[in-house]
Scaffold this motif. Sequence first.
Motif, PDB file in Angstrom:
ATOM      1  N   SER A   3      -5.635  10.912  10.179  1.00 16.26           N
ATOM      2  CA  SER A   3      -4.223  11.128  10.513  1.00 16.26           C
ATOM      3  C   SER A   3      -3.367  10.031   9.899  1.00 16.26           C
ATOM      4  O   SER A   3      -3.858   8.973   9.507  1.00 16.26           O
ATOM      5  N   LYS A   4      -2.088  10.304   9.838  1.00 15.87           N
ATOM      6  CA  LYS A   4      -1.134   9.324   9.312  1.00 15.87           C
ATOM      7  C   LYS A   4      -1.078   8.096  10.208  1.00 15.87           C
ATOM      8  O   LYS A   4      -0.974   6.968   9.726  1.00 15.87           O
ATOM      9  N   GLU A   5      -1.182   8.307  11.511  1.00 13.30           N
ATOM     10  CA  GLU A   5      -1.138   7.197  12.458  1.00 13.30           C
ATOM     11  C   GLU A   5      -2.331   6.265  12.270  1.00 13.30           C
ATOM     12  O   GLU A   5      -2.188   5.050  12.378  1.00 13.30           O
ATOM     13  N   ASP A   6      -3.514   6.828  11.983  1.00 15.37           N
ATOM     14  CA  ASP A   6      -4.687   5.999  11.724  1.00 15.37           C
ATOM     15  C   ASP A   6      -4.494   5.140  10.479  1.00 15.37           C
ATOM     16  O   ASP A   6      -4.846   3.961  10.459  1.00 15.37           O
ATOM     17  N   ALA A   7      -3.936   5.732   9.443  1.00 21.25           N
ATOM     18  CA  ALA A   7      -3.688   4.985   8.210  1.00 21.25           C
ATOM     19  C   ALA A   7      -2.654   3.886   8.431  1.00 21.25           C
ATOM     20  O   ALA A   7      -2.815   2.758   7.950  1.00 21.25           O
ATOM     21  N   MET A   8      -1.609   4.185   9.184  1.00 19.86           N
ATOM     22  CA  MET A   8      -0.587   3.182   9.457  1.00 19.86           C
ATOM     23  C   MET A   8      -1.140   2.064  10.341  1.00 19.86           C
ATOM     24  O   MET A   8      -0.812   0.895  10.134  1.00 19.86           O
ATOM     25  N   VAL A  22       0.846  -1.192   0.000  1.00 19.52           N
ATOM     26  CA  VAL A  22       0.000   0.000   0.000  1.00 19.52           C
ATOM     27  C   VAL A  22       0.880   1.240   0.000  1.00 19.52           C
ATOM     28  O   VAL A  22       2.054   1.194   0.342  1.00 19.52           O
ATOM     29  N   ARG A  23       0.289   2.347  -0.407  1.00 19.85           N
ATOM     30  CA  ARG A  23       0.969   3.628  -0.385  1.00 19.85           C
ATOM     31  C   ARG A  23       0.157   4.562   0.500  1.00 19.85           C
ATOM     32  O   ARG A  23      -1.040   4.751   0.283  1.00 19.85           O
ATOM     33  N   ILE A  24       0.787   5.125   1.508  1.00 20.51           N
ATOM     34  CA  ILE A  24       0.136   6.067   2.421  1.00 20.51           C
ATOM     35  C   ILE A  24       0.689   7.452   2.102  1.00 20.51           C
ATOM     36  O   ILE A  24       1.896   7.669   2.121  1.00 20.51           O
ATOM     37  N   TYR A  25      -0.220   8.382   1.792  1.00 20.61           N
ATOM     38  CA  TYR A  25       0.226   9.726   1.425  1.00 20.61           C
ATOM     39  C   TYR A  25      -0.861  10.744   1.725  1.00 20.61           C
ATOM     40  O   TYR A  25      -2.007  10.407   1.995  1.00 20.61           O
ATOM     41  N   ARG A  66      -9.811   3.322  -2.500  1.00 20.73           N
ATOM     42  CA  ARG A  66      -9.040   4.387  -1.869  1.00 20.73           C
ATOM     43  C   ARG A  66      -9.727   4.701  -0.550  1.00 20.73           C
ATOM     44  O   ARG A  66     -10.922   4.916  -0.517  1.00 20.73           O
ATOM     45  N   MET A  67      -8.943   4.733   0.510  1.00 22.77           N
ATOM     46  CA  MET A  67      -9.496   4.977   1.833  1.00 22.77           C
ATOM     47  C   MET A  67      -8.870   6.231   2.413  1.00 22.77           C
ATOM     48  O   MET A  67      -7.662   6.440   2.308  1.00 22.77           O
ATOM     49  N   ILE A 122      -4.872   5.930   1.631  1.00 24.17           N
ATOM     50  CA  ILE A 122      -4.216   4.654   1.342  1.00 24.17           C
ATOM     51  C   ILE A 122      -4.672   4.202  -0.033  1.00 24.17           C
ATOM     52  O   ILE A 122      -5.866   4.154  -0.318  1.00 24.17           O
ATOM     53  N   ASP A 123      -3.718   3.901  -0.900  1.00 22.64           N
ATOM     54  CA  ASP A 123      -3.978   3.301  -2.203  1.00 22.64           C
ATOM     55  C   ASP A 123      -3.288   1.946  -2.246  1.00 22.64           C
ATOM     56  O   ASP A 123      -2.147   1.805  -1.777  1.00 22.64           O
TER      57      ASP A 123
END
Length: 77
Positions: free
Chosen positions: A63-68, A7-10, A58-59, A29-30
């Motif tokens: 926050s970045k922490e939620d995605a991670m 996945v890619r988080i951006y 796509r979600m 997230i893609d």
Amino acid sequence: ELRHRTVRIYKRSKSAMQSGEFNTRHWRIDFDTLGSSGGWENPLMGWTSSGDYVQALRMNFASKEDAMHFAEKQGKL
């Protein structure tokens, strides 16, 4: 095959035509595309179709922490 997908988080950047921060507050997230997704061209419309249902997913996260955290729960990090 789906388990080994990365996945890619951006965070989206604003376009050149945009002065505000609309659509730039969320993290996204893609999922990557599979090489063997079984794509075919639709003869009626000329679109390329695919049997891979996750490639268009796509979600958005606050926050970045939620995605991670989501990616870690799915075994992607």
